[in-house]
Design a protein around this motif. Structure first.
Motif, mmCIF file in Angstrom:
data_model
loop_
_atom_site.group_PDB
_atom_site.id
_atom_site.type_symbol
_atom_site.label_atom_id
_atom_site.label_comp_id
_atom_site.label_asym_id
_atom_site.label_seq_id
_atom_site.Cartn_x
_atom_site.Cartn_y
_atom_site.Cartn_z
ATOM 1 N N ASP A 1 0.828 -1.208 0.000
ATOM 2 C CA ASP A 1 0.000 0.000 0.000
ATOM 3 C C ASP A 1 0.863 1.258 0.000
ATOM 4 O O ASP A 1 0.552 2.242 -0.694
ATOM 5 N N LEU A 2 1.938 1.242 0.776
ATOM 6 C CA LEU A 2 2.842 2.390 0.801
ATOM 7 C C LEU A 2 3.467 2.631 -0.568
ATOM 8 O O LEU A 2 3.573 3.781 -1.025
ATOM 9 N N ALA A 3 3.882 1.558 -1.213
ATOM 10 C CA ALA A 3 4.470 1.705 -2.556
ATOM 11 C C ALA A 3 3.442 2.272 -3.529
ATOM 12 O O ALA A 3 3.766 3.115 -4.376
ATOM 13 N N ALA A 4 2.172 1.829 -3.406
ATOM 14 C CA ALA A 4 1.124 2.351 -4.290
ATOM 15 C C ALA A 4 0.868 3.828 -4.017
ATOM 16 O O ALA A 4 0.660 4.622 -4.940
ATOM 17 N N LEU A 5 0.890 4.229 -2.738
ATOM 18 C CA LEU A 5 0.686 5.636 -2.405
ATOM 19 C C LEU A 5 1.823 6.507 -2.926
ATOM 20 O O LEU A 5 1.598 7.619 -3.417
ATOM 21 N N ASP A 6 3.053 6.010 -2.816
ATOM 22 C CA ASP A 6 4.199 6.773 -3.328
ATOM 23 C C ASP A 6 4.109 6.956 -4.837
ATOM 24 O O ASP A 6 4.618 7.934 -5.384
ATOM 25 N N ALA A 7 3.474 6.016 -5.521
ATOM 26 C CA ALA A 7 3.384 6.095 -6.980
ATOM 27 C C ALA A 7 2.303 7.060 -7.442
ATOM 28 O O ALA A 7 2.311 7.505 -8.588
ATOM 29 N N ILE A 8 1.354 7.408 -6.559
ATOM 30 C CA ILE A 8 0.274 8.330 -6.930
ATOM 31 C C ILE A 8 0.750 9.748 -6.705
ATOM 32 O O ILE A 8 1.190 10.099 -5.607
ATOM 33 N N GLN A 9 0.684 10.574 -7.753
ATOM 34 C CA GLN A 9 1.139 11.949 -7.682
ATOM 35 C C GLN A 9 -0.062 12.890 -7.689
ATOM 36 O O GLN A 9 -0.992 12.731 -8.463
ATOM 37 N N GLY A 10 -0.010 13.914 -6.839
ATOM 38 C CA GLY A 10 -1.039 14.950 -6.858
ATOM 39 C C GLY A 10 -2.329 14.508 -6.214
ATOM 40 O O GLY A 10 -2.469 13.416 -5.672
ATOM 41 N N ASN A 11 -3.306 15.392 -6.281
ATOM 42 C CA ASN A 11 -4.624 15.122 -5.730
ATOM 43 C C ASN A 11 -5.562 14.730 -6.864
ATOM 44 O O ASN A 11 -6.058 15.581 -7.603
ATOM 45 N N ALA A 12 -5.788 13.455 -7.027
ATOM 46 C CA ALA A 12 -6.600 12.979 -8.151
ATOM 47 C C ALA A 12 -8.069 12.983 -7.749
ATOM 48 O O ALA A 12 -8.477 12.275 -6.840
ATOM 49 N N ASN A 13 -8.879 13.810 -8.397
ATOM 50 C CA ASN A 13 -10.309 13.888 -8.115
ATOM 51 C C ASN A 13 -11.071 13.465 -9.366
ATOM 52 O O ASN A 13 -11.526 14.297 -10.146
ATOM 53 N N ASP A 14 -11.166 12.163 -9.555
ATOM 54 C CA ASP A 14 -11.762 11.687 -10.798
ATOM 55 C C ASP A 14 -12.890 10.697 -10.574
ATOM 56 O O ASP A 14 -13.370 10.096 -11.523
ATOM 57 N N GLU A 15 -13.331 10.478 -9.305
ATOM 58 C CA GLU A 15 -14.409 9.531 -9.043
ATOM 59 C C GLU A 15 -15.333 10.113 -7.978
ATOM 60 O O GLU A 15 -14.928 10.935 -7.157
ATOM 61 N N GLU A 16 -16.578 9.636 -8.015
ATOM 62 C CA GLU A 16 -17.502 9.987 -6.937
ATOM 63 C C GLU A 16 -17.571 8.804 -5.978
ATOM 64 O O GLU A 16 -17.865 7.674 -6.390
ATOM 65 N N VAL A 17 -17.292 9.052 -4.706
ATOM 66 C CA VAL A 17 -17.210 7.995 -3.708
ATOM 67 C C VAL A 17 -18.219 8.285 -2.609
ATOM 68 O O VAL A 17 -18.254 9.392 -2.054
ATOM 69 N N ASP A 18 -19.035 7.276 -2.286
ATOM 70 C CA ASP A 18 -19.969 7.372 -1.163
ATOM 71 C C ASP A 18 -19.248 6.823 0.062
ATOM 72 O O ASP A 18 -19.016 5.609 0.190
ATOM 73 N N ILE A 19 -18.887 7.708 0.971
ATOM 74 C CA ILE A 19 -18.097 7.314 2.146
ATOM 75 C C ILE A 19 -18.860 6.314 3.011
ATOM 76 O O ILE A 19 -18.299 5.319 3.484
ATOM 77 N N ALA A 20 -20.138 6.538 3.221
ATOM 78 C CA ALA A 20 -20.915 5.648 4.095
ATOM 79 C C ALA A 20 -20.938 4.227 3.541
ATOM 80 O O ALA A 20 -20.748 3.247 4.283
ATOM 81 N N VAL A 21 -21.156 4.096 2.255
ATOM 82 C CA VAL A 21 -21.176 2.766 1.642
ATOM 83 C C VAL A 21 -19.802 2.120 1.723
ATOM 84 O O VAL A 21 -19.663 0.923 2.016
ATOM 85 N N LEU A 22 -18.751 2.904 1.492
ATOM 86 C CA LEU A 22 -17.394 2.352 1.495
ATOM 87 C C LEU A 22 -16.987 1.884 2.890
ATOM 88 O O LEU A 22 -16.318 0.858 3.037
ATOM 89 N N VAL A 23 -17.394 2.602 3.933
ATOM 90 C CA VAL A 23 -17.091 2.174 5.302
ATOM 91 C C VAL A 23 -17.749 0.826 5.582
ATOM 92 O O VAL A 23 -17.137 -0.075 6.192
ATOM 93 N N GLY A 24 -18.982 0.648 5.147
ATOM 94 C CA GLY A 24 -19.651 -0.636 5.331
ATOM 95 C C GLY A 24 -18.947 -1.756 4.592
ATOM 96 O O GLY A 24 -18.807 -2.873 5.118
ATOM 97 N N GLU A 25 -18.481 -1.488 3.360
ATOM 98 C CA GLU A 25 -17.763 -2.510 2.595
ATOM 99 C C GLU A 25 -16.465 -2.905 3.292
ATOM 100 O O GLU A 25 -16.133 -4.104 3.384
ATOM 101 N N VAL A 26 -15.715 -1.925 3.787
ATOM 102 C CA VAL A 26 -14.446 -2.226 4.456
ATOM 103 C C VAL A 26 -14.690 -3.020 5.732
ATOM 104 O O VAL A 26 -13.955 -3.981 6.040
#
Length: 455
Positions: A293-318
């Motif tokens: 996960d750390l390696a994946a985070l280091d590979a992501i540059q900038g603030n990518a805002n390209d998806e709509e995410v429902d936080i409540a649904v995602l918390v339930g999935e996790v």
């Protein structure tokens, strides 16, 4: 054209040439207008002067007419080639159309047919600028003319006098521009030579003390890049050292417990050794996943805002994905999602970053909760952010450790042996990519970790 020196040389030479040509055109136009104004004034003054002399009887038109009639006609007009010594051409005509008198340089035919003012005419292939004035008291018309060819030759010679020296010094000007550009780019050459002589480990800043003002932004950018590269190398070294150390510990424990299980016939001891092996495998597996996960985070540059995410649904999935870990740790997760009256819990962001932040925050709470404890997940929406609060009944984080708790492999003074010190670091990195923040709050019963996601 990849060379800055050649590009600057071409731009400066073309600009200088264009300015020179513009100046020549401007001088030509202004000189032509000024010469014509002066020569027209001379024509007008000469014609009026002759008319005045006739009026004062300083010139006898009748005697001049008798002499012109008795004598042979004057010789044809001939232009004195290549000189400006010829004087104005003057003719005196009677109003009946007979030639009374003329100057030596004037042609035999009338310079013009008009009675007053300026006119341009052509006689025997030569163009004239003529001024006419009528003297009604004496019944004569005075014509004073100037050759337009001589005027144009005068203006042309002025322009030649400007252009020929310019063309002659053009090679000298080009050489001076080439040398000046080279001297101006010398600081960049010195910087390039200094950088070329460095080894891969030399990341100290470039000295900008004597550099020109225009070059200093480049040096500052290079020094900033060197600083980021140095930080990345230090982080990589620390990451490698800590990862090797953290992986070595569970691997050594696995080997020890495997040897214990092999050397004993006691079922109780074997089960205990196998249980410890299973725990070590789980810890090692989680650490490896967090390193990925750390390696994946280091590979992501900038603030990518390209998806709509429902936080409540995602918390339930996790939370559903962590059912196995919850059962092993005997921890119960309670969801406290936003009600329908609150704003939607949607944000714009990269879903993988949101998932990593929520998963590691929830895993961290589960890992530090006591057996049979409870973890609560609360999702609230505000006008500019969505907050995910994870409440657990664990020991929490000491206040003096909060500043370092998001550092890689930092586990704090209250940590037990199951953590790797990477969870909160991953949360902080993911939130930083999303423009969010991570805060902590202590209560009488609950410890709260709050992740804020901007909408």
């Amino acid at each position: 054209m990849n060379s800055i020196r050649i590009r600057l040389f071409a731009i400066l030479l073309a600009t200088t040439g264009a300015v020179w040509l513009f100046a020549a055109a401007w001088i030509y136009a202004s000189t032509q207008a000024e010469v014509e104004r002066v020569l027209d004034a001379r024509l007008m003054e000469a014609a009026r002067m002759v008319s005045s002399l006739i009026t004062d009887h300083r010139i006898d038109p009748a005697a001049a007419a008798s002499a012109a009639t008795a004598s042979a006609p004057p010789a044809p007009f001939e232009q004195a080639g290549g000189s400006y010594s010829r004087q104005l051409s003057c003719q005196i005509w009677s109003l009946q159309g007979s030639l009374v008198s003329r100057s030596e340089s004037a042609p035999a035919t009338s310079l013009a047919s008009h009675t007053n003012g300026f006119e341009e005419t052509e006689i025997d292939g030569e163009r004239w600028r003529v001024y006419a004035v009528v003297n009604p008291s004496l019944g004569v018309r005075v014509l004073v003319g100037d050759s337009l060819e001589i005027r144009e030759r005068l203006i042309g010679d002025v322009i030649k006098g400007l252009l020929l020296p310019g063309i002659a010094i053009l090679p000298v000007l080009a050489a001076l521009i080439w040398l000046s550009v080279g001297r101006g780019l010398a600081p960049l050459t010195r910087i390039a030579e200094g950088l070329a002589g460095r080894s891969a480990s030399e990341l100290h800043p470039v000295d900008a003390g004597s550099a020109p003002r225009e070059v200093r932004p480049v040096i500052r950018a290079l020094n900033s890049l060197f600083g980021r590269v140095a930080e990345a190398r230090d982080r990589e070294r620390s990451f490698t050292a800590y990862a090797a150390h953290e992986l070595k510990t569970p691997l050594a424990g696995l080997k020890t417990q495997a040897q214990v299980a092999l050397r004993t016939d006691n079922p109780t001891i074997q089960r205990d050794a196998l249980a410890r092996i299973s725990t070590s495998v789980d810890r090692t597996s989680r650490m490896v996943r967090q390193l990925i996960d750390l390696a994946a985070l280091d590979a992501i540059q900038g603030n990518a805002n390209d998806e709509e995410v429902d936080i409540a649904v995602l918390v339930g999935e996790v939370a559903s994905e962590l059912e196995t870990q919850l059962s092993v740790n005997e921890v119960h997760v309670a969801m406290e999602l936003a009600d329908q009256a609150q704003p939607p819990t949607h944000i714009r962001g990269r879903k993988i970053l949101v998932r990593l932040a929520i998963r590691n925050l929830l895993e961290n709470a589960i890992q530090h909760s006591p057996k049979g404890g409870e973890v609560r997940c609360r999702v609230t929406a505000r006008y500019d952010e969505v907050c995910v609060e994870i409440l657990d009944q664990g020991p929490g984080i000491k206040q003096e450790d909060e500043k370092r708790v998001t550092e890689r492999f930092f586990r704090g003074s209250k940590a037990h042996g199951h953590g790797s010190g990477l969870g909160l670091s991953i949360v902080q990195m993911a939130l930083a990519r999303l423009g969010g923040s991570l805060t902590f709050e202590r209560g009488a019963r609950w410890f709260v970790a709050r992740a804020s996601f901007p909408i």
